[in-house]
Each structure stands twice: as structure tokens, then as C-alpha cells.
Design a protein around this motif. Structure first.
Motif, PDB file in Angstrom:
ATOM      1  N   TYR A  43       0.831  -1.205   0.000  1.00  0.00           N
ATOM      2  CA  TYR A  43       0.000   0.000   0.000  1.00  0.00           C
ATOM      3  C   TYR A  43       0.868   1.258   0.000  1.00  0.00           C
ATOM      4  O   TYR A  43       0.608   2.204  -0.746  1.00  0.00           O
ATOM      5  CB  TYR A  43      -0.911  -0.006   1.217  1.00  0.00           C
TER       6      TYR A  43
ATOM      7  N   SER B  98       2.455   1.791  -3.399  1.00  0.00           N
ATOM      8  CA  SER B  98       1.497   2.277  -4.390  1.00  0.00           C
ATOM      9  C   SER B  98       1.136   3.741  -4.161  1.00  0.00           C
ATOM     10  O   SER B  98       0.770   4.446  -5.104  1.00  0.00           O
ATOM     11  CB  SER B  98       0.229   1.413  -4.368  1.00  0.00           C
ATOM     12  N   ARG B  99       1.224   4.204  -2.911  1.00  0.00           N
ATOM     13  CA  ARG B  99       0.849   5.579  -2.603  1.00  0.00           C
ATOM     14  C   ARG B  99       2.008   6.568  -2.743  1.00  0.00           C
ATOM     15  O   ARG B  99       1.795   7.775  -2.709  1.00  0.00           O
ATOM     16  CB  ARG B  99       0.301   5.676  -1.175  1.00  0.00           C
TER      17      ARG B  99
ATOM     18  N   LYS C  37       2.730   9.387  -7.719  1.00  0.00           N
ATOM     19  CA  LYS C  37       1.523  10.083  -8.137  1.00  0.00           C
ATOM     20  C   LYS C  37       1.301   9.834  -9.623  1.00  0.00           C
ATOM     21  O   LYS C  37       2.224   9.929 -10.426  1.00  0.00           O
ATOM     22  CB  LYS C  37       1.678  11.586  -7.869  1.00  0.00           C
TER      23      LYS C  37
ATOM     24  N   LYS D  94      -3.269  12.135  -9.046  1.00  0.00           N
ATOM     25  CA  LYS D  94      -3.975  11.185  -8.172  1.00  0.00           C
ATOM     26  C   LYS D  94      -3.029  10.077  -7.716  1.00  0.00           C
ATOM     27  O   LYS D  94      -2.128   9.667  -8.445  1.00  0.00           O
ATOM     28  CB  LYS D  94      -5.148  10.577  -8.945  1.00  0.00           C
ATOM     29  N   ARG D  95      -3.238   9.589  -6.492  1.00  0.00           N
ATOM     30  CA  ARG D  95      -2.546   8.404  -5.983  1.00  0.00           C
ATOM     31  C   ARG D  95      -3.514   7.223  -6.055  1.00  0.00           C
ATOM     32  O   ARG D  95      -4.659   7.337  -5.645  1.00  0.00           O
ATOM     33  CB  ARG D  95      -2.058   8.627  -4.557  1.00  0.00           C
TER      34      ARG D  95
ATOM     35  N   ASN E 165      -4.516   2.860  -5.910  1.00  0.00           N
ATOM     36  CA  ASN E 165      -4.289   1.576  -5.266  1.00  0.00           C
ATOM     37  C   ASN E 165      -3.845   0.544  -6.298  1.00  0.00           C
ATOM     38  O   ASN E 165      -3.889   0.798  -7.500  1.00  0.00           O
ATOM     39  CB  ASN E 165      -5.570   1.100  -4.567  1.00  0.00           C
TER      40      ASN E 165
END
Length: 222
Positions: free
Chosen positions: A135, A138-139, A142, A146-147, A149
Motif C-alpha cells: 500500500y 502504491s501511494r 503520483k 492522483k494516488r 491503489n
């Protein structure tokens, strides 16, 4: 053949990110589709975006996004079954059984406090750590503005959690079944195949689950 300029790439990234998508995989596929359509087509950049936006409208993308994890999980399950069959092929079965017997012997010899603090607790941390690690990764990046999942992470995490649960159960069986005053070895004498079977499941599921987690699952979403 035309190629996207740096300005067009930035514009396209923001354009895709503004759509109703939540997953990296769908973003990447949609971005590649838009880019390749422009580069191979005859229309200008703006017209290409407008035409593709009509094809991939809001409701279509919402539907794809909602079904994306399920579609990824379906592919992951097929890969998992295939890897499970390969796991028992000759001669790998020999080394597998040796490791299992070694693990069974260690569990029988080691004190319960050692198993709890040095094996069960780290495995529990691993169970929580893998999803958290994925997680966070993935974050960090950008996509446009947007970030997102990862559908791959969502579809494969349970394959990593399952073997840890199996191991915890195999180590805790004596505590749950025997009376407090009985030595733990009595359990292995009475039910020798139970912990052996649980360890067998643990090693096979852990190996296959981690291998699948590291495998790039290819799914056509559009």
C-alpha cells in the motif's frame, strides 16, 4: 508515426487521472491505449482524446473499475492452481518433504515461549507488513494528480495471509486441545499427522503465495 511530446504526456497523465478509476493497472492500460491510438492514428491530440472519451465514458469506466479486482483475482487463482500443481513435481517433492520433517522436528523440540515470540509474532508482523508495504509503495507515486491503489496487491494479499494462519493454528493446537498440566509432546504422540499436515500446508502455501505475489499478473481490462 507521431510521438507524444513531454507536454502531451503530462496532459494525458492528468486527463486519465481525472477519470473515475482507482487502480494503477487500469490507469496504465488506459494511458497506453490513449497514447498508442494517438501515435498510430491520423487525428490530432485533442480529437483523439475526445473520440476515446466517448468510447470510454464515465459509466463504462466505473463498471470496469468495479470489476477490476475480481477479474485480477480470477486470473491470480488460475495462476495459483497452476503453481500449486508444479510445486509437487519431481524432484522438488524430495526437498519439500525434508524441509517439512525438519520443521515438524523443530516444533516438537522448541519451547512454546520461543515459538510464540520468535516465530508466531514475526509471522503475524509479516502478515500485516506485506499489505502495508504494498500500500505504501502504491501511494508513493503520483499518477497525474492522483494516488492509486493496486489491484494486484488486493488480489494476492490473501495468498500471503493464509499460510501464516495455518502455521499459527498448527503451533497452537496443543494449547487448545490439551489440559493445562499436560506436556505439549503428548499432542504429537496422540495426533502425529495433524501438525505434520499443517506444516505441509504452510510451506506449500507460503512458497506459492509469495511467488504469485512477486509475479506480474497480466489481465486485459479494457
Amino acid at each position: 508515426m507521431k510521438t507524444l511530446t513531454s507536454e502531451q504526456k503530462t496532459q494525458l497523465a492528468e486527463h486519465i487521472a481525472n477519470k473515475p478509476i482507482q487502480y494503477i493497472e487500469l490507469y496504465n492500460e488506459l494511458y497506453d491505449h490513449y497514447a498508442s491510438t494517438y501515435e498510430k492514428g491520423e487525428n490530432d491530440f485533442k480529437t483523439t482524446l475526445e473520440n476515446l472519451d466517448q468510447e470510454f465514458d464515465y459509466f463504462k469506466l466505473v463498471s470496469i473499475n468495479m470489476n477490476l479486482v475480481g477479474k485480477t483475482m480470477k486470473t491470480a487463482n488460475k495462476l495459483y492452481l497452476s503453481e500449486f500443481k508444479k510445486f509437487w513435481r519431481w524432484p522438488q517433492i524430495i526437498s519439500t518433504l525434508v524441509v517439512i520433517l525438519l520443521g515438524y522436528t523443530l516444533i516438537e523440540i522448541l519451547p512454546m515461549n520461543f515459538i510464540f515470540w520468535c516465530i508466531l509474532i514475526p509471522l503475524s508482523a509479516f502478515t500485516v507488513g506485506i499489505p502495508a508495504y504494498g500500500y505504501i509503495l502504491s501511494r508513493l507515486k503520483k499518477y497525474g494528480n492522483k494516488r492509486l491503489n493496486s489491484a494486484h496487491l488486493s488480489a494476492t494479499t490473501h495468498f500471503l495471509i493464509l499460510p501464516t494462519s495455518i502455521f499459527n493454528m498448527s503451533a497452537m493446537f496443543p494449547v487448545l486441545i490439551l489440559e493445562p498440566y499436560q506436556p505439549r509432546q503428548d499432542f504429537y504422540v496422540q495426533y502425529p499427522l495433524v501438525p505434520l499436515f499443517m506444516i505441509l500446508l504452510f510451506f506449500s502455501l507460503a512458497y506459492i503465495g509469495f511467488k504469485l505475489f512477486r509475479t506480474k499478473i497480466k489481465v486485459q481490462y479494457l
